[in-house]
Design a protein around this motif. Structure first.
Motif, PDB file in Angstrom:
ATOM      1  N   SER A  16       0.861  -1.186   0.000  1.00  6.40           N
ATOM      2  CA  SER A  16       0.000   0.000   0.000  1.00  6.40           C
ATOM      3  C   SER A  16       0.889   1.225   0.000  1.00  6.40           C
ATOM      4  CB  SER A  16      -0.880   0.050   1.252  1.00  6.40           C
ATOM      5  OG  SER A  16      -1.855  -0.929   1.228  1.00  6.40           O
ATOM      6  N   ARG A  17       0.445   2.247  -0.745  1.00 13.59           N
ATOM      7  CA  ARG A  17       1.173   3.513  -0.693  1.00 13.59           C
ATOM      8  C   ARG A  17       0.223   4.651  -1.006  1.00 13.59           C
ATOM      9  NH1 ARG A  17       5.428   3.122  -5.607  1.00 13.59           N
ATOM     10  NH2 ARG A  17       6.033   1.430  -4.285  1.00 13.59           N
ATOM     11  N   ASP A  18       0.528   5.809  -0.417  1.00 19.95           N
ATOM     12  CA  ASP A  18      -0.241   7.017  -0.697  1.00 19.95           C
ATOM     13  C   ASP A  18       0.131   7.526  -2.077  1.00 19.95           C
ATOM     14  OD1 ASP A  18      -1.521   7.020   1.717  1.00 19.95           O
ATOM     15  OD2 ASP A  18      -0.228   8.516   2.650  1.00 19.95           O
ATOM     16  N   VAL A  19      -0.863   7.981  -2.803  1.00 14.75           N
ATOM     17  CA  VAL A  19      -0.637   8.615  -4.100  1.00 14.75           C
ATOM     18  C   VAL A  19      -1.427   9.907  -4.127  1.00 14.75           C
ATOM     19  CG1 VAL A  19      -0.111   6.506  -5.395  1.00 14.75           C
ATOM     20  CG2 VAL A  19      -2.466   7.236  -5.173  1.00 14.75           C
ATOM     21  N   SER A  20      -1.139  10.736  -5.081  1.00  8.98           N
ATOM     22  CA  SER A  20      -1.856  11.994  -5.272  1.00  8.98           C
ATOM     23  C   SER A  20      -1.806  12.861  -4.023  1.00  8.98           C
ATOM     24  CB  SER A  20      -3.307  11.730  -5.673  1.00  8.98           C
ATOM     25  OG  SER A  20      -3.385  10.889  -6.761  1.00  8.98           O
ATOM     26  N   GLU A  21      -0.611  12.958  -3.466  1.00  7.95           N
ATOM     27  CA  GLU A  21      -0.385  13.795  -2.287  1.00  7.95           C
ATOM     28  C   GLU A  21      -1.333  13.442  -1.149  1.00  7.95           C
ATOM     29  OE1 GLU A  21      -0.498  17.839  -3.681  1.00  7.95           O
ATOM     30  OE2 GLU A  21       1.044  17.438  -5.171  1.00  7.95           O
ATOM     31  N   GLY A  22      -1.496  12.157  -0.912  1.00  5.21           N
ATOM     32  CA  GLY A  22      -2.336  11.702   0.191  1.00  5.21           C
ATOM     33  C   GLY A  22      -3.818  11.674  -0.113  1.00  5.21           C
ATOM     34  N   GLU A  23      -4.207  11.990  -1.342  1.00  7.59           N
ATOM     35  CA  GLU A  23      -5.622  12.011  -1.709  1.00  7.59           C
ATOM     36  C   GLU A  23      -6.166  10.619  -2.019  1.00  7.59           C
ATOM     37  OE1 GLU A  23      -7.863  14.711  -2.032  1.00  7.59           O
ATOM     38  OE2 GLU A  23      -6.316  15.758  -0.902  1.00  7.59           O
ATOM     39  N   ALA A  24      -5.275   9.647  -2.210  1.00  8.45           N
ATOM     40  CA  ALA A  24      -5.713   8.294  -2.537  1.00  8.45           C
ATOM     41  C   ALA A  24      -4.682   7.301  -2.017  1.00  8.45           C
ATOM     42  CB  ALA A  24      -5.883   8.130  -4.044  1.00  8.45           C
ATOM     43  N   VAL A  25      -5.116   6.041  -1.905  1.00  6.52           N
ATOM     44  CA  VAL A  25      -4.225   4.955  -1.508  1.00  6.52           C
ATOM     45  C   VAL A  25      -4.199   3.943  -2.644  1.00  6.52           C
ATOM     46  CG1 VAL A  25      -3.819   3.108   0.155  1.00  6.52           C
ATOM     47  CG2 VAL A  25      -4.785   5.274   0.930  1.00  6.52           C
ATOM     48  N   ARG A  26      -3.001   3.600  -3.076  1.00  6.51           N
ATOM     49  CA  ARG A  26      -2.824   2.600  -4.128  1.00  6.51           C
ATOM     50  C   ARG A  26      -2.460   1.297  -3.448  1.00  6.51           C
ATOM     51  NH1 ARG A  26       1.804   0.567  -6.693  1.00  6.51           N
ATOM     52  NH2 ARG A  26       1.459  -0.078  -8.832  1.00  6.51           N
ATOM     53  N   ARG A  27      -3.179   0.235  -3.779  1.00  7.76           N
ATOM     54  CA  ARG A  27      -2.907  -1.064  -3.177  1.00  7.76           C
ATOM     55  C   ARG A  27      -2.621  -2.101  -4.261  1.00  7.76           C
ATOM     56  NH1 ARG A  27      -4.341  -0.005   1.986  1.00  7.76           N
ATOM     57  NH2 ARG A  27      -6.299   1.049   2.420  1.00  7.76           N
ATOM     58  N   ARG A  28      -1.516  -2.819  -4.104  1.00  5.81           N
ATOM     59  CA  ARG A  28      -1.231  -3.979  -4.951  1.00  5.81           C
ATOM     60  C   ARG A  28      -1.805  -5.178  -4.222  1.00  5.81           C
ATOM     61  NH1 ARG A  28      -0.696  -4.619  -9.787  1.00  5.81           N
ATOM     62  NH2 ARG A  28       0.767  -6.324  -9.653  1.00  5.81           N
ATOM     63  N   ARG A  29      -2.588  -5.960  -4.939  1.00  8.85           N
ATOM     64  CA  ARG A  29      -3.258  -7.099  -4.343  1.00  8.85           C
ATOM     65  C   ARG A  29      -2.904  -8.369  -5.105  1.00  8.85           C
ATOM     66  NH1 ARG A  29      -7.748  -5.825  -1.054  1.00  8.85           N
ATOM     67  NH2 ARG A  29      -8.128  -3.598  -0.937  1.00  8.85           N
ATOM     68  N   ALA A  30      -3.058  -9.497  -4.425  1.00  8.82           N
ATOM     69  CA  ALA A  30      -2.870 -10.807  -5.057  1.00  8.82           C
ATOM     70  C   ALA A  30      -4.038 -11.691  -4.656  1.00  8.82           C
ATOM     71  CB  ALA A  30      -1.561 -11.443  -4.621  1.00  8.82           C
ATOM     72  N   PHE A  38      -3.148  -7.472  -9.076  1.00  9.55           N
ATOM     73  CA  PHE A  38      -3.819  -6.312  -9.646  1.00  9.55           C
ATOM     74  C   PHE A  38      -3.702  -5.137  -8.690  1.00  9.55           C
ATOM     75  CE2 PHE A  38      -6.855  -8.900  -7.386  1.00  9.55           C
ATOM     76  CZ  PHE A  38      -7.687  -8.019  -6.711  1.00  9.55           C
ATOM     77  N   THR A  39      -4.055  -3.954  -9.199  1.00  8.51           N
ATOM     78  CA  THR A  39      -3.948  -2.717  -8.430  1.00  8.51           C
ATOM     79  C   THR A  39      -5.331  -2.135  -8.203  1.00  8.51           C
ATOM     80  OG1 THR A  39      -1.806  -2.260  -9.454  1.00  8.51           O
ATOM     81  CG2 THR A  39      -2.925  -0.399  -8.405  1.00  8.51           C
ATOM     82  N   THR A  40      -5.563  -1.632  -6.991  1.00  9.36           N
ATOM     83  CA  THR A  40      -6.797  -0.913  -6.694  1.00  9.36           C
ATOM     84  C   THR A  40      -6.425   0.457  -6.121  1.00  9.36           C
ATOM     85  OG1 THR A  40      -6.952  -1.829  -4.444  1.00  9.36           O
ATOM     86  CG2 THR A  40      -8.117  -3.016  -6.215  1.00  9.36           C
ATOM     87  N   TYR A  41      -7.359   1.383  -6.257  1.00 16.07           N
ATOM     88  CA  TYR A  41      -7.181   2.725  -5.706  1.00 16.07           C
ATOM     89  C   TYR A  41      -8.345   3.017  -4.774  1.00 16.07           C
ATOM     90  CZ  TYR A  41      -3.586   3.528  -9.199  1.00 16.07           C
ATOM     91  OH  TYR A  41      -2.457   3.445  -9.958  1.00 16.07           O
ATOM     92  N   GLU A  42      -8.033   3.626  -3.666  1.00 16.19           N
ATOM     93  CA  GLU A  42      -9.048   3.992  -2.689  1.00 16.19           C
ATOM     94  C   GLU A  42      -9.020   5.511  -2.560  1.00 16.19           C
ATOM     95  OE1 GLU A  42      -9.112   3.176   1.977  1.00 16.19           O
ATOM     96  OE2 GLU A  42      -8.988   1.349   0.770  1.00 16.19           O
ATOM     97  N   ARG A  43     -10.169   6.148  -2.816  1.00 17.92           N
ATOM     98  CA  ARG A  43     -10.266   7.608  -2.771  1.00 17.92           C
ATOM     99  C   ARG A  43     -11.431   8.028  -1.882  1.00 17.92           C
ATOM    100  NH1 ARG A  43      -8.803   6.677  -7.897  1.00 17.92           N
ATOM    101  NH2 ARG A  43      -7.058   7.858  -8.666  1.00 17.92           N
ATOM    102  N   LEU A  44     -11.351   9.224  -1.391  1.00 16.25           N
ATOM    103  CA  LEU A  44     -12.440   9.823  -0.649  1.00 16.25           C
ATOM    104  C   LEU A  44     -13.611  10.046  -1.594  1.00 16.25           C
ATOM    105  CD1 LEU A  44     -13.457  11.289   1.943  1.00 16.25           C
ATOM    106  CD2 LEU A  44     -12.474  13.363   0.986  1.00 16.25           C
ATOM    107  N   GLU A  45     -14.788   9.637  -1.193  1.00 18.46           N
ATOM    108  CA  GLU A  45     -15.962   9.852  -2.039  1.00 18.46           C
ATOM    109  C   GLU A  45     -16.482  11.269  -1.815  1.00 18.46           C
ATOM    110  OE1 GLU A  45     -20.312   7.893  -2.916  1.00 18.46           O
ATOM    111  OE2 GLU A  45     -18.783   6.719  -1.905  1.00 18.46           O
ATOM    112  N   ARG A  46     -16.579  11.989  -2.889  1.00 20.73           N
ATOM    113  CA  ARG A  46     -17.039  13.380  -2.837  1.00 20.73           C
ATOM    114  C   ARG A  46     -18.377  13.487  -3.544  1.00 20.73           C
ATOM    115  NH1 ARG A  46     -11.447  16.543  -4.306  1.00 20.73           N
ATOM    116  NH2 ARG A  46     -10.431  16.106  -2.352  1.00 20.73           N
ATOM    117  N   PRO A  47     -19.065  14.630  -3.371  1.00 17.51           N
ATOM    118  CA  PRO A  47     -20.333  14.800  -4.093  1.00 17.51           C
ATOM    119  C   PRO A  47     -20.100  14.727  -5.597  1.00 17.51           C
ATOM    120  CG  PRO A  47     -19.899  16.686  -2.638  1.00 17.51           C
ATOM    121  CD  PRO A  47     -18.709  15.785  -2.574  1.00 17.51           C
TER     122      PRO A  47
END
Length: 158
Positions: A16-30, A38-47
């Motif tokens: 796991s690592r922060d990307v986009s200056e802490g705006e998202a988390v990039r996760r490598r998964r197996a 594969f890779t997933t991204y976790e972001r804050l949900e906005r309107p």
């Protein structure tokens, strides 16, 4: 998170690592079942942002659609997908900073065109040719002369 290969529901996070200056988390998964990575991204949900098109129609803002257009403009250039993700993140942050849920499509295009020359002038011209709908060589040449003027101004200011 389901595996994209075998639809197995048991995956583990490898990195796991922060990307986009802490705006998202990039996760490598197996996948535990088949080993697919594969890779997933976790972001804050906005309107939801609504884009108001030139013809007055409205549609939801799609960062995927914006990224696809930028990937087309950046084909066969040295621009990386990380740089494009960062540009889209910057555009998205500026749109949310306006605090307006409806955004004219022209504003999105202008924000992209502000950031794209720093990545690739070729990609900028490609994007501009679609965005500004160049109808003839003269309009294309005008855009190129504006790029040259900006570059000349940058070297004078440096």
């Amino acid at each position: 998170m389901k595996c994209g290969q075998c639809n197995g529901e048991d995956t583990k996070v490898i990195e796991s690592r922060d990307v986009s200056e802490g705006e998202a988390v990039r996760r490598r998964r197996a996948c535990v079942m088949c080993g697919y990575r594969f890779t997933t991204y976790e972001r804050l949900e906005r309107p939801q942002l609504v884009v108001v098109k030139n013809d007055g129609t409205r549609q939801l803002f799609s960062r995927t659609k914006l990224l696809a257009g930028l990937y087309r403009a950046c084909e066969k250039t040295p621009v990386t997908s990380i740089q494009l993700e960062q540009l889209v993140n910057d555009v998205e942050q500026q749109l949310y900073a306006c605090a307006d849920t409806e955004v004219p499509s022209g504003k999105i295009g202008e924000l992209v065109m502000e950031g794209l020359p720093a990545l690739s002038e070729v990609a900028y011209v490609r994007f501009a040719s679609v965005y500004r709908r160049f109808k003839d060589i003269a309009s294309f040449e005008r855009e190129l002369s504006q790029i040259r003027q900006r570059k000349a101004g940058d070297t004078v200011n440096a």
